[in-house]
Motif scaffolding. Structure first.
Motif, PDB file in Angstrom:
ATOM      1  N   TYR A 128     107.009  96.905 -37.653  1.00 49.13           N
ATOM      2  CA  TYR A 128     107.161  96.410 -36.290  1.00 49.13           C
ATOM      3  C   TYR A 128     106.435  97.355 -35.351  1.00 49.13           C
ATOM      4  CZ  TYR A 128     109.332  94.728 -31.988  1.00 49.13           C
ATOM      5  OH  TYR A 128     109.551  94.222 -30.737  1.00 49.13           O
ATOM      6  N   ASP A 159     111.578  87.422 -26.750  1.00 50.15           N
ATOM      7  CA  ASP A 159     110.664  88.387 -26.142  1.00 50.15           C
ATOM      8  C   ASP A 159     110.545  89.676 -26.945  1.00 50.15           C
ATOM      9  OD1 ASP A 159     113.356  88.956 -25.383  1.00 50.15           O
ATOM     10  OD2 ASP A 159     112.621  90.219 -23.741  1.00 50.15           O
ATOM     11  N   LYS A 160     111.428  89.910 -27.909  1.00 48.49           N
ATOM     12  CA  LYS A 160     111.376  91.136 -28.709  1.00 48.49           C
ATOM     13  C   LYS A 160     110.398  91.025 -29.877  1.00 48.49           C
ATOM     14  CE  LYS A 160     114.341  93.382 -26.322  1.00 48.49           C
ATOM     15  NZ  LYS A 160     113.851  94.360 -25.381  1.00 48.49           N
ATOM     16  N   ILE A 161     110.218  89.811 -30.380  1.00 50.33           N
ATOM     17  CA  ILE A 161     109.273  89.593 -31.488  1.00 50.33           C
ATOM     18  C   ILE A 161     108.471  88.326 -31.182  1.00 50.33           C
ATOM     19  CG2 ILE A 161     108.969  89.357 -33.981  1.00 50.33           C
ATOM     20  CD1 ILE A 161     111.695  90.572 -34.407  1.00 50.33           C
ATOM     21  N   PHE A 207     116.780  87.964 -33.187  1.00 49.64           N
ATOM     22  CA  PHE A 207     116.345  88.725 -32.013  1.00 49.64           C
ATOM     23  C   PHE A 207     115.973  87.786 -30.871  1.00 49.64           C
ATOM     24  CE2 PHE A 207     115.556  91.357 -35.688  1.00 49.64           C
ATOM     25  CZ  PHE A 207     116.002  92.603 -35.281  1.00 49.64           C
ATOM     26  N   PRO A 208     116.072  88.270 -29.631  1.00 50.89           N
ATOM     27  CA  PRO A 208     115.592  87.472 -28.504  1.00 50.89           C
ATOM     28  C   PRO A 208     114.082  87.221 -28.662  1.00 50.89           C
ATOM     29  CG  PRO A 208     116.876  89.360 -27.726  1.00 50.89           C
ATOM     30  CD  PRO A 208     116.655  89.544 -29.203  1.00 50.89           C
ATOM     31  N   ILE A 222     113.322  86.907 -37.424  1.00 51.27           N
ATOM     32  CA  ILE A 222     113.109  86.810 -35.975  1.00 51.27           C
ATOM     33  C   ILE A 222     114.192  85.998 -35.280  1.00 51.27           C
ATOM     34  CG2 ILE A 222     110.632  87.223 -36.123  1.00 51.27           C
ATOM     35  CD1 ILE A 222     110.174  84.260 -35.659  1.00 51.27           C
ATOM     36  N   ASN A 225     105.547  94.813 -30.378  1.00 51.19           N
ATOM     37  CA  ASN A 225     106.135  93.466 -30.340  1.00 51.19           C
ATOM     38  C   ASN A 225     105.579  92.536 -31.421  1.00 51.19           C
ATOM     39  OD1 ASN A 225     107.835  94.149 -28.270  1.00 51.19           O
ATOM     40  ND2 ASN A 225     106.506  93.319 -26.683  1.00 51.19           N
TER      41      ASN A 225
END
Length: 82
Positions: free
Chosen positions: A12, A49-51, A46-47, A43, A15
């Motif tokens: 990671y 926008d994080k990935i 996670f929100p 994914i 982003n």
């Protein structure tokens, strides 16, 4: 996992989630779909926008696990590869 999967690495950076699958044979469409499914499972925790971006790589490799690029870490290593 399919029996031809030797290891799966995860990374990671900036982003972007990267999954790299090392196989005993040349990648098939089924192998690529399996890795895409794994990425989707990760994914979804996670929100968005994080990935926002993912890279999925399937490749044949017969070199020892210790010589493979583990990115940040291996998330799977086949039992007989350890």
């Amino acid at each position: 996992l399919q029996s031809n999967v030797r290891a799966i690495a995860i990374g990671y950076r900036y982003n972007r989630l990267t999954l790299k699958c090392y196989l005993d044979s040349l990648p098939s469409e089924q192998d690529k779909e399996m890795l895409s499914d794994i990425a989707g499972e990760i994914i979804s925790d996670f929100p968005p926008d994080k990935i926002p971006r993912t890279t999925e790589i399937c490749e044949f490799s017969n070199v020892p696990i210790s010589e493979l690029d583990k990115l940040d870490s291996f998330i799977y290593i086949r039992t007989n590869e350890r």
